[in-house]
Design a protein around this motif. Structure first.
Motif, PDB file in Angstrom:
ATOM      1  N   ARG A 170       0.827  -1.206   0.000  1.00 29.00           N
ATOM      2  CA  ARG A 170       0.000   0.000   0.000  1.00 29.00           C
ATOM      3  C   ARG A 170       0.859   1.253   0.000  1.00 29.00           C
ATOM      4  O   ARG A 170       0.586   2.215  -0.708  1.00 29.00           O
ATOM      5  CB  ARG A 170      -0.929  -0.009   1.210  1.00 29.00           C
ATOM      6  CG  ARG A 170      -1.865   1.199   1.271  1.00 29.00           C
ATOM      7  CD  ARG A 170      -2.906   1.009   2.350  1.00 29.00           C
ATOM      8  NE  ARG A 170      -2.279   0.655   3.621  1.00 29.00           N
ATOM      9  CZ  ARG A 170      -2.933   0.164   4.669  1.00 29.00           C
ATOM     10  NH1 ARG A 170      -4.227  -0.064   4.588  1.00 29.00           N
ATOM     11  NH2 ARG A 170      -2.301  -0.120   5.791  1.00 29.00           N
ATOM     12  N   HIS A 173       2.673   1.741  -3.435  1.00 31.89           N
ATOM     13  CA  HIS A 173       1.821   2.242  -4.501  1.00 31.89           C
ATOM     14  C   HIS A 173       1.564   3.746  -4.388  1.00 31.89           C
ATOM     15  O   HIS A 173       1.054   4.346  -5.324  1.00 31.89           O
ATOM     16  CB  HIS A 173       0.488   1.493  -4.502  1.00 31.89           C
ATOM     17  CG  HIS A 173       0.623   0.067  -4.943  1.00 31.89           C
ATOM     18  ND1 HIS A 173      -0.352  -0.603  -5.638  1.00 31.89           N
ATOM     19  CD2 HIS A 173       1.629  -0.833  -4.789  1.00 31.89           C
ATOM     20  CE1 HIS A 173       0.045  -1.837  -5.880  1.00 31.89           C
ATOM     21  NE2 HIS A 173       1.234  -1.993  -5.373  1.00 31.89           N
ATOM     22  N   GLN A 174       1.918   4.329  -3.259  1.00 29.41           N
ATOM     23  CA  GLN A 174       1.690   5.759  -3.061  1.00 29.41           C
ATOM     24  C   GLN A 174       2.979   6.576  -3.116  1.00 29.41           C
ATOM     25  O   GLN A 174       2.936   7.795  -3.039  1.00 29.41           O
ATOM     26  CB  GLN A 174       0.985   5.986  -1.715  1.00 29.41           C
ATOM     27  CG  GLN A 174      -0.410   5.371  -1.667  1.00 29.41           C
ATOM     28  CD  GLN A 174      -1.040   5.459  -0.283  1.00 29.41           C
ATOM     29  OE1 GLN A 174      -0.368   5.717   0.697  1.00 29.41           O
ATOM     30  NE2 GLN A 174      -2.344   5.240  -0.228  1.00 29.41           N
ATOM     31  N   HIS A 211      -0.515   2.046 -10.418  1.00 26.92           N
ATOM     32  CA  HIS A 211      -1.509   2.732  -9.578  1.00 26.92           C
ATOM     33  C   HIS A 211      -1.018   2.700  -8.114  1.00 26.92           C
ATOM     34  O   HIS A 211      -0.434   1.714  -7.693  1.00 26.92           O
ATOM     35  CB  HIS A 211      -2.848   1.992  -9.702  1.00 26.92           C
ATOM     36  CG  HIS A 211      -3.987   2.672  -9.014  1.00 26.92           C
ATOM     37  ND1 HIS A 211      -4.333   2.384  -7.711  1.00 26.92           N
ATOM     38  CD2 HIS A 211      -4.842   3.630  -9.441  1.00 26.92           C
ATOM     39  CE1 HIS A 211      -5.368   3.131  -7.363  1.00 26.92           C
ATOM     40  NE2 HIS A 211      -5.706   3.895  -8.400  1.00 26.92           N
ATOM     41  N   LYS A 212      -1.105   3.730  -7.402  1.00 25.16           N
ATOM     42  CA  LYS A 212      -1.948   4.897  -7.525  1.00 25.16           C
ATOM     43  C   LYS A 212      -1.208   5.969  -8.325  1.00 25.16           C
ATOM     44  O   LYS A 212      -0.064   6.314  -8.022  1.00 25.16           O
ATOM     45  CB  LYS A 212      -2.328   5.402  -6.129  1.00 25.16           C
ATOM     46  CG  LYS A 212      -3.234   6.588  -6.132  1.00 25.16           C
ATOM     47  CD  LYS A 212      -3.610   6.970  -4.701  1.00 25.16           C
ATOM     48  CE  LYS A 212      -4.587   8.145  -4.735  1.00 25.16           C
ATOM     49  NZ  LYS A 212      -4.961   8.547  -3.353  1.00 25.16           N
ATOM     50  N   TYR A 213      -1.887   6.526  -9.350  1.00 20.68           N
ATOM     51  CA  TYR A 213      -1.251   7.474 -10.246  1.00 20.68           C
ATOM     52  C   TYR A 213      -1.104   8.835  -9.559  1.00 20.68           C
ATOM     53  O   TYR A 213      -2.071   9.419  -9.086  1.00 20.68           O
ATOM     54  CB  TYR A 213      -2.064   7.615 -11.533  1.00 20.68           C
ATOM     55  CG  TYR A 213      -2.512   6.301 -12.107  1.00 20.68           C
ATOM     56  CD1 TYR A 213      -1.598   5.279 -12.349  1.00 20.68           C
ATOM     57  CD2 TYR A 213      -3.852   6.062 -12.393  1.00 20.68           C
ATOM     58  CE1 TYR A 213      -2.009   4.065 -12.862  1.00 20.68           C
ATOM     59  CE2 TYR A 213      -4.267   4.846 -12.906  1.00 20.68           C
ATOM     60  CZ  TYR A 213      -3.351   3.846 -13.137  1.00 20.68           C
ATOM     61  OH  TYR A 213      -3.759   2.640 -13.637  1.00 20.68           O
ATOM     62  N   GLN A 214       0.127   9.334  -9.547  1.00 21.51           N
ATOM     63  CA  GLN A 214       0.441  10.596  -8.890  1.00 21.51           C
ATOM     64  C   GLN A 214       0.533  11.735  -9.912  1.00 21.51           C
ATOM     65  O   GLN A 214       0.805  11.508 -11.085  1.00 21.51           O
ATOM     66  CB  GLN A 214       1.784  10.473  -8.149  1.00 21.51           C
ATOM     67  CG  GLN A 214       1.860   9.309  -7.185  1.00 21.51           C
ATOM     68  CD  GLN A 214       0.973   9.497  -5.975  1.00 21.51           C
ATOM     69  OE1 GLN A 214       0.686  10.616  -5.565  1.00 21.51           O
ATOM     70  NE2 GLN A 214       0.533   8.388  -5.383  1.00 21.51           N
ATOM     71  N   GLN A 228      -8.109   9.028 -14.961  1.00 20.79           N
ATOM     72  CA  GLN A 228      -7.073   8.073 -14.605  1.00 20.79           C
ATOM     73  C   GLN A 228      -6.142   7.794 -15.784  1.00 20.79           C
ATOM     74  O   GLN A 228      -4.933   7.636 -15.604  1.00 20.79           O
ATOM     75  CB  GLN A 228      -7.713   6.771 -14.124  1.00 20.79           C
ATOM     76  CG  GLN A 228      -8.447   6.906 -12.795  1.00 20.79           C
ATOM     77  CD  GLN A 228      -7.499   7.124 -11.634  1.00 20.79           C
ATOM     78  OE1 GLN A 228      -6.762   6.224 -11.240  1.00 20.79           O
ATOM     79  NE2 GLN A 228      -7.507   8.330 -11.074  1.00 20.79           N
ATOM     80  N   TYR A 232      -2.159   8.422 -15.715  1.00 20.01           N
ATOM     81  CA  TYR A 232      -1.278   7.303 -16.073  1.00 20.01           C
ATOM     82  C   TYR A 232      -0.257   7.740 -17.117  1.00 20.01           C
ATOM     83  O   TYR A 232       0.950   7.456 -16.987  1.00 20.01           O
ATOM     84  CB  TYR A 232      -2.135   6.146 -16.584  1.00 20.01           C
ATOM     85  CG  TYR A 232      -1.377   4.947 -17.101  1.00 20.01           C
ATOM     86  CD1 TYR A 232      -0.650   4.123 -16.252  1.00 20.01           C
ATOM     87  CD2 TYR A 232      -1.438   4.599 -18.455  1.00 20.01           C
ATOM     88  CE1 TYR A 232       0.017   3.003 -16.733  1.00 20.01           C
ATOM     89  CE2 TYR A 232      -0.783   3.484 -18.939  1.00 20.01           C
ATOM     90  CZ  TYR A 232      -0.062   2.686 -18.073  1.00 20.01           C
ATOM     91  OH  TYR A 232       0.592   1.577 -18.548  1.00 20.01           O
ATOM     92  N   LEU A 462      -5.568  -3.187  -2.424  1.00 22.59           N
ATOM     93  CA  LEU A 462      -5.060  -2.927  -3.771  1.00 22.59           C
ATOM     94  C   LEU A 462      -5.642  -3.886  -4.806  1.00 22.59           C
ATOM     95  O   LEU A 462      -5.292  -3.814  -5.983  1.00 22.59           O
ATOM     96  CB  LEU A 462      -3.532  -3.035  -3.772  1.00 22.59           C
ATOM     97  CG  LEU A 462      -2.830  -1.942  -2.951  1.00 22.59           C
ATOM     98  CD1 LEU A 462      -1.365  -2.291  -2.762  1.00 22.59           C
ATOM     99  CD2 LEU A 462      -2.980  -0.589  -3.611  1.00 22.59           C
TER     100      LEU A 462
END
Length: 466
Positions: A170, A173-174, A211-214, A228, A232, A462
């Protein structure tokens, strides 16, 4: 983390006739090209280095060199313009662990048995890093995703394996990790530049398109930030900048001329083309087709259109370097002939396997213009002996056939129109799986990893588990 070394065109292919399919119905793969004797590589007399740049979750159709209209990948495009570019490369699965296990071993998922999130590549397997280390290479890896963490077994053979950027899924992904991956890779390359007589193998793994797309100020705005898909694309462009930094360092350190550069992605990403988002849920082209190019001294740039597999990378590298490879056979086959412009007598068949969740099972086989998907999700038909993957049932699997020339988006199932092709591809698929299972019997296998409650909850959020 430091570990000691351990030794343990498409149109032409798509013109495949039904008679040719029948001949290939046994599922035979091209025989691996015999390894050259050491020293017979087409490279110069100076030791040939290897740089593998791996970008996680990069769809092939989001790469400019592969036809995308938005400027997401200018630095990758430049690399591919000087490389042999494989236009129709297929992964072995649609999520990270089995995909990279196949790249490193030259085996299908049935061969290495990294099917689910608790899997780990057993030490008895010989990886690309191990083979190169045993032949005098300095080996380094910089990785940035939990499934490339050392406990999943992919660190085997790396003298230096930097997993500082690997976090609980988690958190991973961030994070934004591309700048640090590039910094660490450049630092390691700089050290190696002072050892010109000792070759090296470096893996630089970039994770940010996952993902997670920043949002990345100064980059994301060019692609939009409302959807999204746009985010991406911005993630890919941001990652591309840092891939470019590594390539620039390779050149400025005067290493490029003597370095094989492999660019590969592990899988793509779905944006509801077939009703789902993410990856590891299906085997359609948006997740199965990957970016693959190889730049090697002595080889002219060219585009290769027939279907190839990411598991062909390892045997290709061994032939380029004149190394014998692992002691046990691989399922992949060298691409060196295609890199020279040769035409293969029979098209390769690409097997993809997905066993990520209990009660979910899907296989696919791509050959020429055709793609067969065998959906066993409701059947729960899991590999015998694979822990934690559910019980066997007797529900008949669903078969779907797609013509990738007439229907590249896989919107029209033509299985009912071509039962003979379905039968031939199903036979080829079953044969490839059987060869993988047979290969796996040569190796020990590990018990599933014992994950903490935090890790399981992170994976559930996720979408990796239920």
């Amino acid at each position: 983390m430091t570990r000691g070394p351990r030794r343990g065109g498409l149109a032409g292919a798509w013109a495949l006739t039904l008679a040719g399919l029948a001949l290939l119905g046994c599922g035979s793969d091209p025989a691996p090209t015999p390894a050259r004797a050491p020293g017979s590589s087409p490279a110069t007399a100076r030791a040939t280095n290897v740089l593998m740049i791996a970008v996680d979750t990069l769809r092939a159709d989001r790469v400019g060199a592969l036809g995308y209209g938005r400027p997401t990948t200018p630095h990758i495009d430049e690399l591919m313009s000087t490389s042999v570019l494989f236009e129709q490369a297929q992964s072995s699965s649609s999520w990270t662990l089995p995909a990279f296990a196949s790249v490193f071993t030259g085996l299908t998922s049935s061969g290495h048995r990294c099917f689910e999130f608790r899997s780990s590549l057993a030490p008895s397997y010989e990886t690309m890093a191990e083979v190169l280390s045993a032949n005098g290479y300095r080996t380094g890896g910089v990785v940035s995703h939990v499934f490339l963490g050392a406990r999943h077994g992919l660190a085997q053979g790396f003298e230096h394996y930097d997993e500082e950027l690997v976090f609980v899924a988690r958190e991973s992904h961030q994070k934004i990790s591309s700048p640090a991956v590039a910094d660490k890779a450049i630092a390691w390359l700089t050290e190696r530049a002072n050892e010109p007589t000792q070759p090296f193998f470096l893996l630089a793994h970039f994770f940010d398109p996952h993902h997670k797309y920043q949002r990345h100020p100064g980059v994301s705005e060019s692609f939009g930030t409302d959807t999204q898909r746009d985010l991406y694309d911005g993630e890919i462009a941001f990652t591309d900048q840092h891939v470019g930094r590594v390539l620039s360092a390779l050149a400025s350190l005067q290493l490029a001329e003597h370095t094989i550069v492999i660019f590969v992605s592990d899988h793509g990403e779905e944006f509801f083309e077939h009703g789902q988002r993410g990856h590891g849920k299906a085997l359609f082209q948006e997740t199965s087709r990957v970016a693959l190019s190889i730049r090697a001294p002595g080889f002219e740039p060219r585009r290769v259109s027939p279907v190839v597999r990411s598991l062909d990378v390892a045997p290709t590298l061994y032939e380029l370097l004149g190394l014998p490879g692992p002691s046990l056979p691989m399922q992949g086959a060298s691409l060196v002939g295609l890199m020279r412009g040769a035409r293969e007598q029979a098209p390769r068949g690409a097997l993809l396997e997905l066993r990520l969740k209990a009660g979910s099972a899907m296989d696919a086989f791509v050959q020429g213009r055709w793609k067969l998907i065998v959906d066993q999700s409701d059947a729960g038909l899991m590999h015998a002996g694979e822990p934690g993957l559910g019980e066997r049932r007797t529900v008949e699997p669903r078969l779907h056939l797609y013509d990738l020339i007439a229907d590249p988006d896989e919107l029209t199932d033509v299985a009912a129109r071509h039962p003979d092709i379905v039968q031939s591809l199903r036979s080829a698929l079953d044969g490839a799986k059987q060869r993988g299972v047979a290969a796996s019997r040569h190796f020990e296998h590990l018990a599933p990893l014992d994950l903490t409650h935090e890790e399981l909850e992170s994976l559930r959020q996720l979408g990796y588990t239920r």
